[in-house]
Design a protein around this motif. Structure first.
Motif, PDB file in Angstrom:
ATOM      1  N   LEU A 152       0.808  -1.222   0.000  1.00  0.00           N
ATOM      2  CA  LEU A 152       0.000   0.000   0.000  1.00  0.00           C
ATOM      3  C   LEU A 152       0.843   1.275   0.000  1.00  0.00           C
ATOM      4  O   LEU A 152       0.365   2.348   0.371  1.00  0.00           O
ATOM      5  N   LEU A 153       2.084   1.168  -0.442  1.00  0.00           N
ATOM      6  CA  LEU A 153       2.961   2.334  -0.558  1.00  0.00           C
ATOM      7  C   LEU A 153       3.024   2.784  -2.018  1.00  0.00           C
ATOM      8  O   LEU A 153       3.182   1.950  -2.916  1.00  0.00           O
ATOM      9  N   PRO A 154       2.923   4.088  -2.279  1.00  0.00           N
ATOM     10  CA  PRO A 154       3.079   4.586  -3.643  1.00  0.00           C
ATOM     11  C   PRO A 154       4.550   4.626  -4.043  1.00  0.00           C
ATOM     12  O   PRO A 154       5.435   4.758  -3.193  1.00  0.00           O
ATOM     13  N   ASP A 155       4.790   4.519  -5.332  1.00  0.00           N
ATOM     14  CA  ASP A 155       6.150   4.484  -5.870  1.00  0.00           C
ATOM     15  C   ASP A 155       6.401   5.778  -6.645  1.00  0.00           C
ATOM     16  O   ASP A 155       5.674   6.083  -7.599  1.00  0.00           O
ATOM     17  N   PRO A 156       7.440   6.548  -6.287  1.00  0.00           N
ATOM     18  CA  PRO A 156       7.734   7.781  -7.036  1.00  0.00           C
ATOM     19  C   PRO A 156       7.992   7.526  -8.516  1.00  0.00           C
ATOM     20  O   PRO A 156       7.666   8.380  -9.361  1.00  0.00           O
ATOM     21  N   LYS A 157       8.552   6.361  -8.866  1.00  0.00           N
ATOM     22  CA  LYS A 157       8.819   6.072 -10.271  1.00  0.00           C
ATOM     23  C   LYS A 157       7.511   5.909 -11.048  1.00  0.00           C
ATOM     24  O   LYS A 157       7.406   6.345 -12.198  1.00  0.00           O
ATOM     25  N   VAL A 158       6.530   5.303 -10.413  1.00  0.00           N
ATOM     26  CA  VAL A 158       5.216   5.185 -11.052  1.00  0.00           C
ATOM     27  C   VAL A 158       4.576   6.573 -11.162  1.00  0.00           C
ATOM     28  O   VAL A 158       3.994   6.928 -12.188  1.00  0.00           O
ATOM     29  N   ALA A 159       4.700   7.351 -10.098  1.00  0.00           N
ATOM     30  CA  ALA A 159       4.132   8.700 -10.118  1.00  0.00           C
ATOM     31  C   ALA A 159       4.710   9.524 -11.261  1.00  0.00           C
ATOM     32  O   ALA A 159       3.999  10.298 -11.913  1.00  0.00           O
ATOM     33  N   ALA A 160       6.008   9.364 -11.504  1.00  0.00           N
ATOM     34  CA  ALA A 160       6.661  10.147 -12.560  1.00  0.00           C
ATOM     35  C   ALA A 160       6.027   9.901 -13.920  1.00  0.00           C
ATOM     36  O   ALA A 160       5.960  10.806 -14.753  1.00  0.00           O
ATOM     37  N   THR A 161       5.531   8.673 -14.138  1.00  0.00           N
ATOM     38  CA  THR A 161       4.928   8.350 -15.432  1.00  0.00           C
ATOM     39  C   THR A 161       3.525   8.939 -15.581  1.00  0.00           C
ATOM     40  O   THR A 161       2.987   8.970 -16.700  1.00  0.00           O
ATOM     41  N   LEU A 162       2.935   9.389 -14.490  1.00  0.00           N
ATOM     42  CA  LEU A 162       1.559   9.907 -14.512  1.00  0.00           C
ATOM     43  C   LEU A 162       1.500  11.429 -14.557  1.00  0.00           C
ATOM     44  O   LEU A 162       0.427  12.004 -14.680  1.00  0.00           O
ATOM     45  N   ILE A 163       2.642  12.070 -14.453  1.00  0.00           N
ATOM     46  CA  ILE A 163       2.686  13.533 -14.455  1.00  0.00           C
ATOM     47  C   ILE A 163       2.518  14.047 -15.881  1.00  0.00           C
ATOM     48  O   ILE A 163       3.201  13.603 -16.807  1.00  0.00           O
ATOM     49  N   GLY A 164       1.569  14.952 -16.044  1.00  0.00           N
ATOM     50  CA  GLY A 164       1.321  15.536 -17.358  1.00  0.00           C
ATOM     51  C   GLY A 164       1.421  17.047 -17.319  1.00  0.00           C
ATOM     52  O   GLY A 164       1.748  17.644 -16.280  1.00  0.00           O
ATOM     53  N   PRO A 165       1.107  17.717 -18.410  1.00  0.00           N
ATOM     54  CA  PRO A 165       1.245  19.175 -18.471  1.00  0.00           C
ATOM     55  C   PRO A 165       0.292  19.918 -17.549  1.00  0.00           C
ATOM     56  O   PRO A 165       0.549  21.079 -17.217  1.00  0.00           O
ATOM     57  N   ARG A 166      -0.809  19.275 -17.108  1.00  0.00           N
ATOM     58  CA  ARG A 166      -1.747  19.939 -16.218  1.00  0.00           C
ATOM     59  C   ARG A 166      -1.568  19.529 -14.759  1.00  0.00           C
ATOM     60  O   ARG A 166      -2.326  19.974 -13.887  1.00  0.00           O
ATOM     61  N   THR A 167      -0.587  18.685 -14.479  1.00  0.00           N
ATOM     62  CA  THR A 167      -0.369  18.257 -13.095  1.00  0.00           C
ATOM     63  C   THR A 167       0.168  19.421 -12.271  1.00  0.00           C
ATOM     64  O   THR A 167       1.100  20.121 -12.689  1.00  0.00           O
ATOM     65  N   ARG A 168      -0.405  19.608 -11.097  1.00  0.00           N
ATOM     66  CA  ARG A 168       0.009  20.706 -10.232  1.00  0.00           C
ATOM     67  C   ARG A 168       0.573  20.238  -8.891  1.00  0.00           C
ATOM     68  O   ARG A 168       1.322  20.970  -8.254  1.00  0.00           O
ATOM     69  N   ALA A 169       0.207  19.032  -8.461  1.00  0.00           N
ATOM     70  CA  ALA A 169       0.638  18.607  -7.121  1.00  0.00           C
ATOM     71  C   ALA A 169       0.525  17.094  -6.990  1.00  0.00           C
ATOM     72  O   ALA A 169      -0.221  16.424  -7.718  1.00  0.00           O
ATOM     73  N   ILE A 170       1.265  16.581  -6.031  1.00  0.00           N
ATOM     74  CA  ILE A 170       1.131  15.208  -5.531  1.00  0.00           C
ATOM     75  C   ILE A 170       0.738  15.329  -4.065  1.00  0.00           C
ATOM     76  O   ILE A 170       1.376  16.089  -3.314  1.00  0.00           O
TER      77      ILE A 170
END
Length: 396
Positions: A152-170
């Protein structure tokens, strides 16, 4: 002709806690099987007596306690919290980087309001805290689900693939609501580095920080002298000092961002609760030992969950996460968790929340999980809860 409704508001799911409350409205439960309510993560006991006495005195003797106060909170409380967090984390937080809010939910709403607008995106790990998702939906901000692993831990590497031009925050919650898991310090630091490298904000909700099992700082982010360029840290006094009804939270960020937060607060509540702020200040100043005792009790309940869970494991249940106020469990039945949660009211006099309330609609994982909030049941209550869950039988 009916009046118009905001489509974004209409599309937002109902709040899970009042929704679950409707499942037991008007019901009576057998005397030998009273309701066990593990649906809400909030203490039901009143604040400790010294706080109640001080609040009563302020009510009767301090005229200013009935008036509007500074939008960003009482200066004395902002200073005391800044000093406390600086000592806890080995960093430097100044009063001008600290705002007091009407609860931590308002802190999140204010932070997001300064970061994003309609059509923008925010990454939320799943399972997510439902009020975070609700605020994003109401604001027409797209929630990007960030999958988590078996731990149940998020992975920063996975998060990096989900960041797009409209992403503002995690946005992260640690210790986590609903899963209970504590994000390792290096994992939080990796998310901060990712956010910094991509020009995003990292919003870290530490509502349950005072019940962390780790001694010392839960993460190293405040050691960076430029922390406020990336980090927005949220906090709540509700759980720590049992001030849920008085709505006192906090937001830490740059002075420039707090100037924007001030606009939000002035428009919504004008100022935080004067009585609640005075109680929070006294708590910081005098109740360190008392709060340490509260932490020991919550950690003891966590130990009871872990020690007693084999009784459920024998029936096919799995403990996926445990910490702070929460256990996140996988059930062994064919029923979806939303149907199971309602059935447990009837079959076991247990009220809990299904995983479907913490994940995207249709998510397979959400159908398999339940959240058990154990803040208001002691070790004996936990044993009784497990006996009841072990005794239910549904199709597998």
């Amino acid at each position: 002709m009916s009046l118009p409704l905001n489509p974004a508001m209409q599309a937002t799911d109902v709040s899970p806690v009042p929704e679950a409350g409707r499942w037991i409205a008007g019901r009576t439960f057998p005397a030998d099987r009273p309701l066990i309510n593990v649906s809400q993560a909030a203490p039901v006991a009143p604040p400790p007596e010294p706080l109640r006495r001080a609040m009563a005195e302020a009510l009767m003797q301090e005229p200013a306690s009935h008036l509007y106060g500074p939008d960003l909170g009482l200066p004395a409380l902002r200073a005391a919290l800044s000093e406390q967090v600086s000592a806890q984390y080995g960093g430097t937080i100044r009063p001008e980087q600290t705002a007091i809010t009407s609860g931590c939910n308002q802190a999140f709403a204010a932070a997001i309001a300064t970061l994003a607008g309609p059509g923008d995106e925010v990454l939320l790990p799943i399972p997510w805290y439902f009020n975070h998702k609700m605020w994003l939906d109401m604001s027409s901000i797209r929630t990007v689900p960030l999958p988590t692993g078996p731990d149940l831990l998020p992975d920063p590497k996975v998060a990096a693939t989900l960041i797009g031009p409209r992403t503002r925050a995690i946005a992260l919650v640690t210790p986590n609501n609903p899963a209970g898991v504590e994000y390792p310090p290096e994992r939080v630091a990796a998310f901060a580095e990712l956010a910094r490298s991509r020009g995003l904000a990292l919003v870290v909700d530490e509502t349950y920080r005072d019940f962390h099992s780790r001694d010392g700082a839960p993460h190293p982010l405040f050691e960076d002298p430029d922390w406020d360029e990336t980090l927005i840290r949220l906090y709540s006094f509700s759980k720590s000092y049992r001030l849920t009804g008085h709505r006192v939270g906090a937001l830490m960020s740059s002075p420039a961002r707090l100037a924007e937060v001030e606009k939000f607060i002035d428009t919504v509540t004008i100022c935080p609760s004067q009585i609640g702020q005075r109680a929070a200040l006294l708590g910081i100043q005098t109740l360190g030992d008392w709060l340490a005792g509260e932490r020991r009790e919550i950690l003891a309940r966590r130990a009871s969950i872990e020690a007693g869970f084999p009784k459920l494991a024998e029936q096919g249940w799995c403990l996926k996460g445990c910490g702070a106020y929460f256990a996140y469990v996988e059930h062994p039945f064919a029923l979806s968790s939303d149907a199971l949660a309602k059935a447990l009211v009837e079959e076991a006099s247990v009220l809990c929340l299904p995983g479907t309330m913490f994940e995207p609609k249709g998510a397979t994982s959400g159908r398999r999980h339940l959240r058990l909030a154990y803040a208001n049941i002691d070790a004996d209550g936990i044993e009784t809860l497990f006996d009841r869950l072990a005794g239910v039988s549904f199709e597998r």
